[in-house]
Design an enzyme around this catalytic site. Structure first.
Site, PDB file in Angstrom:
ATOM      1  N   SER A   9       0.844  -1.193   0.000  1.00  0.00           N
ATOM      2  CA  SER A   9       0.000   0.000   0.000  1.00  0.00           C
ATOM      3  C   SER A   9       0.875   1.237   0.000  1.00  0.00           C
ATOM      4  O   SER A   9       1.643   1.483   0.936  1.00  0.00           O
ATOM      5  CB  SER A   9      -0.896   0.016   1.231  1.00  0.00           C
ATOM      6  N   HIS A  34      -1.137  -1.184  -4.312  1.00  0.00           N
ATOM      7  CA  HIS A  34      -2.429  -0.855  -3.697  1.00  0.00           C
ATOM      8  C   HIS A  34      -2.487   0.651  -3.446  1.00  0.00           C
ATOM      9  O   HIS A  34      -1.607   1.215  -2.793  1.00  0.00           O
ATOM     10  CB  HIS A  34      -2.565  -1.643  -2.394  1.00  0.00           C
ATOM     11  N   ASP A  36      -4.713   3.766  -1.938  1.00  0.00           N
ATOM     12  CA  ASP A  36      -5.795   4.085  -1.006  1.00  0.00           C
ATOM     13  C   ASP A  36      -6.333   5.483  -1.253  1.00  0.00           C
ATOM     14  O   ASP A  36      -5.672   6.476  -0.948  1.00  0.00           O
ATOM     15  CB  ASP A  36      -5.278   3.965   0.433  1.00  0.00           C
ATOM     16  N   MET A  38      -9.032   8.296  -0.357  1.00  0.00           N
ATOM     17  CA  MET A  38      -9.925   8.693   0.749  1.00  0.00           C
ATOM     18  C   MET A  38     -10.458  10.097   0.489  1.00  0.00           C
ATOM     19  O   MET A  38      -9.714  10.968   0.033  1.00  0.00           O
ATOM     20  CB  MET A  38      -9.139   8.679   2.063  1.00  0.00           C
ATOM     21  N   HIS A  67      -8.325   1.196  -4.162  1.00  0.00           N
ATOM     22  CA  HIS A  67      -9.262   1.005  -3.055  1.00  0.00           C
ATOM     23  C   HIS A  67      -9.927   2.344  -2.766  1.00  0.00           C
ATOM     24  O   HIS A  67      -9.312   3.230  -2.178  1.00  0.00           O
ATOM     25  CB  HIS A  67      -8.454   0.485  -1.848  1.00  0.00           C
ATOM     26  N   MET A  69     -12.119   4.574  -0.800  1.00  0.00           N
ATOM     27  CA  MET A  69     -12.800   4.809   0.481  1.00  0.00           C
ATOM     28  C   MET A  69     -13.507   6.143   0.344  1.00  0.00           C
ATOM     29  O   MET A  69     -13.106   7.156   0.948  1.00  0.00           O
ATOM     30  CB  MET A  69     -11.771   4.794   1.623  1.00  0.00           C
ATOM     31  N   MET A 140     -11.613  -5.709   5.133  1.00  0.00           N
ATOM     32  CA  MET A 140     -10.793  -4.809   5.956  1.00  0.00           C
ATOM     33  C   MET A 140     -10.511  -5.461   7.309  1.00  0.00           C
ATOM     34  O   MET A 140     -11.430  -5.921   7.990  1.00  0.00           O
ATOM     35  CB  MET A 140     -11.512  -3.470   6.186  1.00  0.00           C
ATOM     36  N   ASP A 174      -6.788  -6.293   4.167  1.00  0.00           N
ATOM     37  CA  ASP A 174      -6.142  -4.985   4.191  1.00  0.00           C
ATOM     38  C   ASP A 174      -6.197  -4.409   5.597  1.00  0.00           C
ATOM     39  O   ASP A 174      -7.277  -4.180   6.132  1.00  0.00           O
ATOM     40  CB  ASP A 174      -6.883  -4.078   3.201  1.00  0.00           C
TER      41      ASP A 174
HETATM   42  C1  DX5 Z   1      -6.406   1.705   5.457  1.00  0.00           C
HETATM   43  C2  DX5 Z   1      -5.923   1.337   4.079  1.00  0.00           C
HETATM   44  C3  DX5 Z   1      -4.827   0.347   4.066  1.00  0.00           C
HETATM   45  C4  DX5 Z   1      -3.578   0.778   4.774  1.00  0.00           C
HETATM   46  C5  DX5 Z   1      -2.861  -0.441   5.249  1.00  0.00           C
HETATM   47  O1  DX5 Z   1      -7.536   2.496   5.340  1.00  0.00           O
HETATM   48  O2  DX5 Z   1      -6.986   0.807   3.313  1.00  0.00           O
HETATM   49  O3  DX5 Z   1      -4.527  -0.057   2.733  1.00  0.00           O
HETATM   50  O4  DX5 Z   1      -2.720   1.521   3.966  1.00  0.00           O
HETATM   51  O5  DX5 Z   1      -1.767  -0.012   5.986  1.00  0.00           O
HETATM   52  P1  DX5 Z   1      -1.037  -0.959   7.032  1.00  0.00           P
HETATM   53  O6  DX5 Z   1      -0.521  -2.117   6.246  1.00  0.00           O
HETATM   54  O7  DX5 Z   1       0.007  -0.084   7.571  1.00  0.00           O
HETATM   55  O8  DX5 Z   1      -2.079  -1.366   8.023  1.00  0.00           O
HETATM   56 ZN    ZN Z   2      -6.484  -0.131   1.303  1.00  0.00          ZN
END
Ligand code: DX5
Ligand code: ZN
Length: 220
Positions: A9, A34, A36, A38, A67, A69, A140, A174
């Site tokens: 990620s 990956h 993320d 948001m 991903h 969010m 998750m 994740d």
């Molecule tokens: C959290 C993200 C994850 C996050 C995972 O909202 O969706 O992808 O980056 O990070 P680690 O591996 O540090 O938990």
């Molecule tokens: Zn993620």
């Protein structure tokens, strides 16, 4: 069985050196990258959007696992597909905001793979109406929003539950995935392992990815 895929990620990468960070995990044999996304609304944090995704796509050689969010994936899905998302996942918790099967079909029509994600407190059964349109389920193992949180083992039974419901696609996990937790996740039936802190926090990313892959393989 679906192949083991290690998906670092980029949330845990150095955002001022993204191209170098991408290269370092690709040279370390990462399978996917990956990303993320948001929106400050579905989750309290903000990250990046299609512009940065497209910039990453320009330097990346591995599939982008995006991903979302965000509360309104209907509004932004095409922008992320145009930017180069190979796998596009959004959260089932936003299902009240639009037509979920319609968006999943749209993602597939555009040539990408479609995924839905479950927050830790959302039961796997919420996905039952959508399983036929899904290539991937992202379970998750922390509440979405931030990297570096502690793995929640109580989500592990959801993978078997998805199989009981008839889901045959890829299952990703994740949040808090690392050397101490990946075996339990793999044993539960996960094949895609998202890891931020565990990979980017390691001096030797290649060694860490190899270690995670070996631990997952031994646990299946
Ligand atoms: C959290 C993200 C994850 C996050 C995972 O909202 O969706 O992808 O980056 O990070 P680690 O591996 O540090 O938990
Ligand atoms: Zn993620």
């Amino acid at each position: 069985m679906h192949p083991i895929r290690i998906a670092p990620s980029l949330l845990a990468a150095d955002f001022a050196r993204l191209a170098d960070e991408v290269r370092s995990v690709e040279q370390g044999s990462a399978d996917w990258l990956h990303l993320d996304v948001m929106d400050g609304h579905f989750v309290p944090n903000l990250t990046f959007g299609p512009v940065v995704t497209a910039a990453i796509a320009k330097v990346a050689t591995r599939p982008l696992d995006v991903h979302l969010m965000i509360t309104d994936p209907w509004r932004y899905a095409d922008a992320f597909l145009d930017a180069g998302a190979a796998w596009l996942t959004f959260h089932v918790e936003v299902e009240g905001h639009g037509d979920v099967p319609g968006l999943l079909r749209h993602i597939r029509t555009r040539g990408a793979k479609a995924g839905l994600s479950l927050q830790p407190d959302t039961p796997a059964a919420r996905l039952a109406p959508y399983l036929a349109e899904l290539d991937l389920v992202l379970v998750m193992s922390v509440f979405a929003g931030f990297g570096g949180q502690k793995f929640m083992p109580e989500v592990l039974p959801k993978v078997a539950e998805l199989r009981r419901l008839g889901f045959a696609g890829e299952v990703s996990m994740d949040g808090g995935i690392g050397a101490g937790t990946i075996a339990a996740s793999a044993a539960a039936g996960t094949n895609v392992f998202v890891a931020g802190t565990a990979v980017f926090g390691a001096q030797d990313r290649a060694a860490r990815i190899a270690e995670l892959r070996a631990l997952a393989a031994a646990a299946r």
